[in-house]
Design a protein around this motif. Structure first.
Motif, PDB file in Angstrom:
ATOM      1  N   ALA A   1      -4.321  -8.429 -13.246  1.00  0.00           N
ATOM      2  CA  ALA A   1      -3.664  -7.320 -13.966  1.00  0.00           C
ATOM      3  C   ALA A   1      -3.780  -6.025 -13.179  1.00  0.00           C
ATOM      4  CB  ALA A   1      -4.287  -7.165 -15.356  1.00  0.00           C
ATOM      5  N   ARG A   2      -4.943  -5.796 -12.595  1.00  0.00           N
ATOM      6  CA  ARG A   2      -5.137  -4.570 -11.804  1.00  0.00           C
ATOM      7  C   ARG A   2      -4.177  -4.528 -10.613  1.00  0.00           C
ATOM      8  NH1 ARG A   2     -11.205  -2.464 -11.847  1.00  0.00           N
ATOM      9  NH2 ARG A   2     -11.797  -3.024 -13.969  1.00  0.00           N
ATOM     10  N   PHE A   3      -4.029  -5.656  -9.931  1.00  0.00           N
ATOM     11  CA  PHE A   3      -3.148  -5.696  -8.755  1.00  0.00           C
ATOM     12  C   PHE A   3      -1.672  -5.606  -9.162  1.00  0.00           C
ATOM     13  CE2 PHE A   3      -6.757  -6.702  -6.151  1.00  0.00           C
ATOM     14  CZ  PHE A   3      -6.369  -6.368  -4.856  1.00  0.00           C
ATOM     15  N   PHE A   4      -1.288  -6.316 -10.199  1.00  0.00           N
ATOM     16  CA  PHE A   4       0.117  -6.266 -10.614  1.00  0.00           C
ATOM     17  C   PHE A   4       0.487  -4.855 -11.080  1.00  0.00           C
ATOM     18  CE2 PHE A   4       0.149 -10.701  -9.999  1.00  0.00           C
ATOM     19  CZ  PHE A   4       1.432 -11.199 -10.177  1.00  0.00           C
ATOM     20  N   TYR A   5      -0.455  -4.172 -11.749  1.00  0.00           N
ATOM     21  CA  TYR A   5      -0.168  -2.814 -12.202  1.00  0.00           C
ATOM     22  C   TYR A   5      -0.136  -1.839 -11.026  1.00  0.00           C
ATOM     23  CZ  TYR A   5      -0.419   1.570 -14.833  1.00  0.00           C
ATOM     24  OH  TYR A   5      -0.163   2.828 -15.321  1.00  0.00           O
ATOM     25  N   SER A   6      -1.089  -1.948 -10.105  1.00  0.00           N
ATOM     26  CA  SER A   6      -1.093  -1.016  -8.969  1.00  0.00           C
ATOM     27  C   SER A   6       0.117  -1.254  -8.067  1.00  0.00           C
ATOM     28  CB  SER A   6      -2.393  -1.120  -8.161  1.00  0.00           C
ATOM     29  OG  SER A   6      -2.510  -2.348  -7.487  1.00  0.00           O
ATOM     30  N   ALA A   7       0.579  -2.512  -7.977  1.00  0.00           N
ATOM     31  CA  ALA A   7       1.782  -2.790  -7.180  1.00  0.00           C
ATOM     32  C   ALA A   7       2.990  -2.081  -7.793  1.00  0.00           C
ATOM     33  CB  ALA A   7       2.030  -4.300  -7.106  1.00  0.00           C
ATOM     34  N   TYR A   8       2.992  -1.975  -9.115  1.00  0.00           N
ATOM     35  CA  TYR A   8       4.054  -1.228  -9.819  1.00  0.00           C
ATOM     36  C   TYR A   8       3.939   0.275  -9.535  1.00  0.00           C
ATOM     37  CZ  TYR A   8       6.262   1.024 -13.873  1.00  0.00           C
ATOM     38  OH  TYR A   8       7.008   1.843 -14.676  1.00  0.00           O
ATOM     39  N   LEU A   9       2.710   0.762  -9.399  1.00  0.00           N
ATOM     40  CA  LEU A   9       2.479   2.195  -9.153  1.00  0.00           C
ATOM     41  C   LEU A   9       2.703   2.587  -7.685  1.00  0.00           C
ATOM     42  CD1 LEU A   9      -0.818   2.768 -11.216  1.00  0.00           C
ATOM     43  CD2 LEU A   9       1.525   3.271 -11.934  1.00  0.00           C
ATOM     44  N   PHE A  10       2.663   1.615  -6.793  1.00  0.00           N
ATOM     45  CA  PHE A  10       2.834   1.865  -5.353  1.00  0.00           C
ATOM     46  C   PHE A  10       4.231   2.445  -5.118  1.00  0.00           C
ATOM     47  CE2 PHE A  10       3.814  -0.018  -1.027  1.00  0.00           C
ATOM     48  CZ  PHE A  10       2.975   0.818  -0.314  1.00  0.00           C
ATOM     49  N   ASN A  11       4.295   3.626  -4.521  1.00  0.00           N
ATOM     50  CA  ASN A  11       5.591   4.320  -4.481  1.00  0.00           C
ATOM     51  C   ASN A  11       6.167   4.525  -3.078  1.00  0.00           C
ATOM     52  OD1 ASN A  11       4.295   6.600  -3.364  1.00  0.00           O
ATOM     53  ND2 ASN A  11       3.728   7.335  -5.404  1.00  0.00           N
ATOM     54  N   ARG A  12       5.775   3.683  -2.142  1.00  0.00           N
ATOM     55  CA  ARG A  12       6.335   3.766  -0.792  1.00  0.00           C
ATOM     56  C   ARG A  12       7.170   2.522  -0.473  1.00  0.00           C
ATOM     57  NH1 ARG A  12       3.854   8.132  -1.288  1.00  0.00           N
ATOM     58  NH2 ARG A  12       3.058   9.350   0.467  1.00  0.00           N
ATOM     59  N   LEU A  13       8.141   2.706   0.391  1.00  0.00           N
ATOM     60  CA  LEU A  13       8.896   1.593   0.951  1.00  0.00           C
ATOM     61  C   LEU A  13       8.510   1.495   2.427  1.00  0.00           C
ATOM     62  CD1 LEU A  13      12.425   2.245  -0.616  1.00  0.00           C
ATOM     63  CD2 LEU A  13      10.834   0.407  -1.222  1.00  0.00           C
ATOM     64  N   PRO A  14       7.656   0.551   2.790  1.00  0.00           N
ATOM     65  CA  PRO A  14       7.222   0.474   4.184  1.00  0.00           C
ATOM     66  C   PRO A  14       8.389   0.389   5.163  1.00  0.00           C
ATOM     67  CG  PRO A  14       5.879  -0.957   2.816  1.00  0.00           C
ATOM     68  CD  PRO A  14       6.994  -0.469   1.949  1.00  0.00           C
ATOM     69  N   GLU A  15       8.225   1.091   6.268  1.00  0.00           N
ATOM     70  CA  GLU A  15       9.237   1.084   7.335  1.00  0.00           C
ATOM     71  C   GLU A  15       8.608   0.505   8.600  1.00  0.00           C
ATOM     72  OE1 GLU A  15      12.325   1.966   7.112  1.00  0.00           O
ATOM     73  OE2 GLU A  15      12.535   3.376   5.443  1.00  0.00           O
ATOM     74  N   TYR A  16       9.448  -0.102   9.428  1.00  0.00           N
ATOM     75  CA  TYR A  16       8.940  -0.766  10.634  1.00  0.00           C
ATOM     76  C   TYR A  16       9.825  -0.468  11.837  1.00  0.00           C
ATOM     77  CZ  TYR A  16       6.599  -3.363   6.943  1.00  0.00           C
ATOM     78  OH  TYR A  16       5.872  -3.688   5.827  1.00  0.00           O
ATOM     79  N   ASN A  17       9.203  -0.442  13.001  1.00  0.00           N
ATOM     80  CA  ASN A  17       9.935  -0.422  14.261  1.00  0.00           C
ATOM     81  C   ASN A  17       9.958  -1.839  14.811  1.00  0.00           C
ATOM     82  OD1 ASN A  17      10.509   2.334  14.460  1.00  0.00           O
ATOM     83  ND2 ASN A  17       8.463   2.773  15.274  1.00  0.00           N
ATOM     84  N   ILE A  18      11.126  -2.270  15.270  1.00  0.00           N
ATOM     85  CA  ILE A  18      11.267  -3.597  15.871  1.00  0.00           C
ATOM     86  C   ILE A  18      11.482  -3.408  17.366  1.00  0.00           C
ATOM     87  CG2 ILE A  18      12.614  -5.726  15.881  1.00  0.00           C
ATOM     88  CD1 ILE A  18      13.353  -5.071  12.953  1.00  0.00           C
TER      89      ILE A  18
END
Length: 329
Positions: free
Chosen positions: A235-252
């Motif tokens: 529950a803690r992880f599923f809730y914090s994943a909902y609160l996570f507010n970034r969209l990771p970006e990557y260089n290829i």
């Protein structure tokens, strides 16, 4: 020439005539693999059990399939399934020895398979109503990056000094033959509780959720958990994943015959914290859902509104032993 990355979200190609992983054309539409591998379905008698899709339509576990060339399956996916199946059969100690990247690839393929089926179902539904299929750019961003990372299975991809995921594994005192599976495709969160272990993976957070919960994890990482305790971690992880507010970006970065993927800093130029505020009452609602097997209701869980009920820690923050919990497993 460097290997070509396949990007199905560019042209939104989710037909059954292209391999989901490589984009190569199939010899026939019958060239498919199961989303939930056959060994897992057989072990827990899942084949004909109902599986609800986001549009409320019902499928069975065995209905969920992915178009995949025989070559990709035989060369990359089947060896992974054999290794994962053997470890899962042996239990916690064997799973602990697995390369985390392989666990990520295995869980990621499964979750992406569900996403693929959800998208196909959504496209059919919208077209039947004479509408174009739409999906938010944020969701496309997450799903396409998950697909990119999955190609570490079949392409010479090197993740340059980072993991795209958070992964936590616990020994759990489960009842025999338990099959506890959960996912949340919008946050790309995966959880599995079987045999004598529980596994949680946030598939697209560059390790942020594990860092967020590090203090709690340090206290319980060496313990065998009661199932109610594992579901609290869940529950803690599923809730914090909902609160996570970034969209990771990557260089290829293709260099000779290797494709290097480099993670951009999550903080970027924003001064905003990586996670939105933790609201105890909302967390309590999440916890109620994860504790359904034990019948706890929200009013019990948030009797103290700022300190929701916990089976992990007592009022002083000390860990609670699984042996002291008198609840069914």
């Amino acid at each position: 020439m460097w290997a070509q990355i396949y990007s199905p979200f560019e042209r939104f190609n989710f037909s059954n005539n292209k391999c989901f992983l490589s984009g190569e054309p199939l010899n026939s539409e019958e060239e498919k693999i199961q989303v939930f591998p056959q060994w897992l379905m057989s072990r827990y008698s899942l084949e004909d059990k109902p599986f609800k899709l986001l549009d409320e339509s019902m499928a069975t576990y065995k209905d969920l399939k992915l178009p995949c060339t025989a070559a990709i399956n035989e060369q990359f996916l089947e060896p992974l399934e054999i290794e994962i199946a053997a470890a899962f059969d042996a239990g916690y100690e064997a799973v602990k020895q697995l390369d985390e990247l392989k666990l990520f690839q295995w869980a990621g393929k499964l979750l992406y398979g569900i996403i693929f089926n959800e998208i196909q179902s959504g496209i059919k539904l919208q077209h039947s109503q004479g509408e174009e299929f739409n999906m938010s750019q944020a969701i496309i961003h997450k799903f396409s990056h998950l697909h990119l990372m999955l190609q570490s299975l079949n392409l010479p991809i090197e993740l340059d000094g980072f993991k795209p995921f958070s992964l936590v594994l616990f020994k759990v005192d489960n009842s025999e033959d338990i099959f506890g599976y959960r996912d949340e495709i919008n946050t790309l969160t995966f959880s599995l509780r079987i045999k004598d272990f529980g596994l949680i993976i946030c598939l697209q957070d560059n390790g942020a959720n594990a860092s967020y919960h590090q203090a709690a994890l340090d206290k319980i990482k060496s313990q065998t958990l009661h199932p109610v305790q594992f579901e609290e971690v869940n529950a803690r992880f599923f809730y914090s994943a909902y609160l996570f507010n970034r969209l990771p970006e990557y260089n290829i970065l293709p260099v000779e015959d290797i494709i290097y993927i480099e993670a951009m800093p999550l903080r970027g130029t924003s001064t905003k914290p990586l996670f939105d505020d933790w609201v105890p009452k909302v967390y309590g609602q999440v916890l109620e859902n994860f504790w359904k097997n034990w019948g706890f209701l929200l009013f019990e869980i948030i009797k103290k509104p700022e300190e929701p009920m916990s089976f992990l820690f007592d009022a002083d923050g000390n860990t609670i032993s699984a042996a002291s919990i008198e609840l069914p497993r």
